[in-house]
Design a protein around this motif. Structure first.
Motif, short mmCIF file in Angstrom:
data_model
loop_
_atom_site.label_atom_id
_atom_site.label_comp_id
_atom_site.label_asym_id
_atom_site.label_seq_id
_atom_site.Cartn_x
_atom_site.Cartn_y
_atom_site.Cartn_z
N GLU A 196 -6.24 10.19 10.43
CA GLU A 196 -5.20 9.90 11.42
C GLU A 196 -5.60 8.75 12.34
O GLU A 196 -4.80 7.88 12.65
N LEU A 249 -5.30 5.36 10.61
CA LEU A 249 -3.91 4.93 10.52
C LEU A 249 -3.39 4.46 11.88
O LEU A 249 -2.71 3.44 11.98
N ARG A 259 -4.87 1.06 12.84
CA ARG A 259 -4.19 0.05 12.03
C ARG A 259 -2.84 -0.31 12.61
O ARG A 259 -2.48 -1.47 12.74
N ARG A 260 -2.08 0.74 12.91
CA ARG A 260 -0.71 0.54 13.39
C ARG A 260 -0.71 -0.18 14.73
O ARG A 260 0.11 -1.05 14.97
#
Ligand code: ADP
Ligand code: ADP
Length: 223
Positions: free
Chosen positions: A173, A176, A179-180
């Motif tokens: 999590e 991600l 990254r976002r």
């Protein structure tokens, strides 16, 4: 974003960091992996401005940080024992991360809600810290560290206290999420699995020196 040039920290005759060169590019996640005593905490303290190096330079966005105090470095810190304020609720803890900003009450509440959603704790603002699980507390600590939109987020054994299953889920999590958001991250850990799962680049430390560095795959193939 971050550069260490020839950074040395000595304790007596012993070097906790021995001429370390390290850089972290914008949007990159670098994990420093090493056993206990290899110099990881010292590295974080020097970058955070909690300790001055005996030699070498620390640059953030190209600027030498000599003389720049910790609170002026624009960093987000999430340390091992996440140090939440137990007498404040989850929202109050996250709002603490915003207090340097002069935001109105409504803006603060809005941001707190947004940040708790982001870390997977929707609706948790009024919850008491002692009523949260270890993983939930870790998420609150992360929301607090992300609140001021730090140019560099530093994590010290971010998932160290959690049990294995939760750790494996959270690490995915986190990756991600970073990254976002395009977060630039410097994490230290002694856990190989954690480093490989989280990092774009792994830096292996041994006795105050960088023994190896590369993508997780490169480091994996040349242990
Ligand atoms: P790690 O975080 O990887 O466990 P540290 O940065 O805490 O490593 O420590 C690196 C080395 O520096 C170790 O040998 C440790 O004993 C030594 N050290 C750390 N802090 C101090 C201190 N305040 N005084 C003396 N030695 C220290
Ligand atoms: P103080 O006397 O309060 O430590 P300084 O101006 O010496 O004040 O340092 C301010 C901050 O800058 C401290 O957090 C210190 O750790 C850090 N610092 C000092 N020298 C250096 C250096 N050469 N490189 C990076 N940071 C440094």
């Amino acid at each position: 974003m971050l550069r260490l040039e020839d950074v040395t920290v000595r304790y007596g005759a012993r070097a906790a960091l021995d001429a370390v060169d390290l850089s972290v590019a914008e949007h990159e996640t670098v994990c420093v992996l090493g056993p206990s005593g290899s110099g990881k905490s010292t590295l974080l303290r020097v970058v955070a401005g909690l300790q001055a190096p005996d030699a070498g330079r620390v640059l953030l966005s190209g600027r030498d940080q000599r003389g720049v105090p910790a609170h002026k470095r624009g960093l987000g810190l999430m340390f091992q024992d996440h140090q939440l304020f137990p007498q404040r609720d989850a929202g109050g803890n996250v709002a603490f991360g915003l207090q340097m900003r002069r935001l109105g009450r409504d803006r603060v509440e809005h941001r707190v809600t947004e940040l708790l959603d982001l870390v997977g704790l929707p609706g948790a603002a009024r919850r008491a810290i002692p009523s949260l699980s270890g993983g939930e507390q870790q998420r609150v600590a992360l929301a607090r560290a992300l609140a001021p939109e730090p140019k560099l987020l530093m994590l010290d054994e971010p998932l160290g206290q959690l049990d294995r299953g939760l750790r494996e889920r959270l690490v995915v999590e986190l990756r991600l999420l970073f990254r976002r958001l395009g977060t630039t991250v410097l994490a230290v850990t002694h856990d190989q699995g954690e480093a490989f799962a989280l990092a774009d680049r792994v830096v292996v430390m041994r006795e105050g020196r960088i023994a190896q560095a590369g993508t997780p795959l490169e480091v994996w193939q040349r242990p």
